[in-house]
Design a protein around this motif. Structure first.
Motif, PDB file in Angstrom:
ATOM      1  N   SER A 117      18.750   9.703   0.491  1.00 35.65           N
ATOM      2  CA  SER A 117      18.177   8.469   0.638  1.00 35.65           C
ATOM      3  C   SER A 117      17.951   7.700  -0.584  1.00 35.65           C
ATOM      4  CB  SER A 117      16.716   8.632   1.237  1.00 35.65           C
ATOM      5  OG  SER A 117      16.677   9.198   2.770  1.00 35.65           O
ATOM      6  N   PRO A 176      16.123   5.695  -3.493  1.00 34.10           N
ATOM      7  CA  PRO A 176      14.554   5.759  -3.900  1.00 34.10           C
ATOM      8  C   PRO A 176      13.881   4.289  -3.710  1.00 34.10           C
ATOM      9  CG  PRO A 176      16.194   5.373  -5.648  1.00 34.10           C
ATOM     10  CD  PRO A 176      17.104   5.857  -4.350  1.00 34.10           C
ATOM     11  N   GLN A 177      12.727   4.476  -2.960  1.00 34.63           N
ATOM     12  CA  GLN A 177      11.985   3.281  -2.520  1.00 34.63           C
ATOM     13  C   GLN A 177      11.903   2.008  -3.597  1.00 34.63           C
ATOM     14  OE1 GLN A 177       8.291   4.623  -1.301  1.00 34.63           O
ATOM     15  NE2 GLN A 177       8.995   4.881   0.769  1.00 34.63           N
ATOM     16  N   ASP A 178      11.843   2.340  -4.975  1.00 36.15           N
ATOM     17  CA  ASP A 178      11.744   1.300  -6.074  1.00 36.15           C
ATOM     18  C   ASP A 178      13.047   0.795  -6.301  1.00 36.15           C
ATOM     19  OD1 ASP A 178      12.981   3.427  -7.449  1.00 36.15           O
ATOM     20  OD2 ASP A 178      11.728   3.167  -9.311  1.00 36.15           O
ATOM     21  N   SER A 179      14.088   1.317  -5.687  1.00 40.26           N
ATOM     22  CA  SER A 179      15.346   0.211  -5.850  1.00 40.26           C
ATOM     23  C   SER A 179      15.632  -0.922  -4.939  1.00 40.26           C
ATOM     24  CB  SER A 179      16.644   1.522  -5.610  1.00 40.26           C
ATOM     25  OG  SER A 179      16.595   1.777  -4.316  1.00 40.26           O
ATOM     26  N   TRP A 180      14.713  -1.047  -4.147  1.00 41.17           N
ATOM     27  CA  TRP A 180      14.976  -2.275  -2.944  1.00 41.17           C
ATOM     28  C   TRP A 180      14.235  -3.530  -3.785  1.00 41.17           C
ATOM     29  CZ3 TRP A 180      18.010  -3.761   0.377  1.00 41.17           C
ATOM     30  CH2 TRP A 180      17.737  -4.776   1.408  1.00 41.17           C
ATOM     31  N   ARG A 224      19.809  -3.596  -3.438  1.00 39.70           N
ATOM     32  CA  ARG A 224      19.465  -2.716  -4.166  1.00 39.70           C
ATOM     33  C   ARG A 224      19.556  -2.939  -5.844  1.00 39.70           C
ATOM     34  NH1 ARG A 224      16.434   0.962  -1.334  1.00 39.70           N
ATOM     35  NH2 ARG A 224      17.548   0.991   0.923  1.00 39.70           N
TER      36      ARG A 224
END
Length: 187
Positions: free
Chosen positions: A57, A59-63, A70
């Motif tokens: 998946s 990483p959440q902070d890449s969005w 991204r």
């Protein structure tokens, strides 16, 4: 003993080898397995020690919700943290990726890599035409950056600077200068 590579043959003693380095191909969620297989096959023509990890998946902070893409810099930082001493990570995605470039806070890119470093990312999102061939060229370009290569003025070299355009159809190989650097590193 001779060490033969994609480029030429040299005595193994002449090489400053990185033969213990393993390129880890890391697909991100929903990246087609067939495309991974094709890219790995081509990378192995240039550097044999290559392994494929299962898809992970993002990483959440890449969005970046503002641009619906991204952040490439966040992705390579994440991959860099996964890399062990003798590993080099290349992430593969079909999502749009971007980074900050000069005055542009969110510049869309084909790929991004630390120079030098242990991680890079390549995306099919902006590629037109034969995405498998072009993805390999983006991937090998970014892997070249991880080995310290900068952009090259030779139009047919994999390290050519795209300058925001798709020039991948013109790239056919590493030029002799870029090959020499990679040979010193055991490629």
């Amino acid at each position: 003993m001779l060490a033969c590579s994609y480029f030429q043959c040299k005595k193994e003693s002449e090489l400053d080898t990185n033969k213990n380095i393993t390129i880890i191909v890391q697909p991100f969620a929903n990246f087609p397995k067939s495309r991974v297989t094709t890219v790995v096959k081509e990378i192995r023509k240039i550097y044999k020690n290559c392994k494929v990890n299962p898809a992970i998946s993002f990483p959440q902070d890449s969005w970046n919700a503002e641009k619906s893409r991204r952040r490439a810099d966040k992705l390579i930082k994440y991959l860099n943290n996964l890399a062990e001493t003798d590993q080099l990570y290349i992430g593969l995605t079909s999502e749009d990726i971007s980074t900050t470039k000069n005055q542009y806070k969110d510049w869309g890119v084909f790929g991004l890599g630390y120079r030098p470093g242990k991680s890079c990312i390549a995306s099919t999102f902006r590629l037109k035409g034969n995405k498998d061939v072009k993805l390999f060229k983006v991937a090998i370009h970014e892997l070249g950056h991880t080995q310290g290569l900068s952009h090259c003025p030779i139009a047919s070299c994999f390290m050519r600077n795209a300058k925001g355009k798709d020039v991948l159809d013109f790239e056919t190989e590493f030029c002799s200068s870029c090959k020499a650097v990679l040979l010193q590193k055991g490629w």
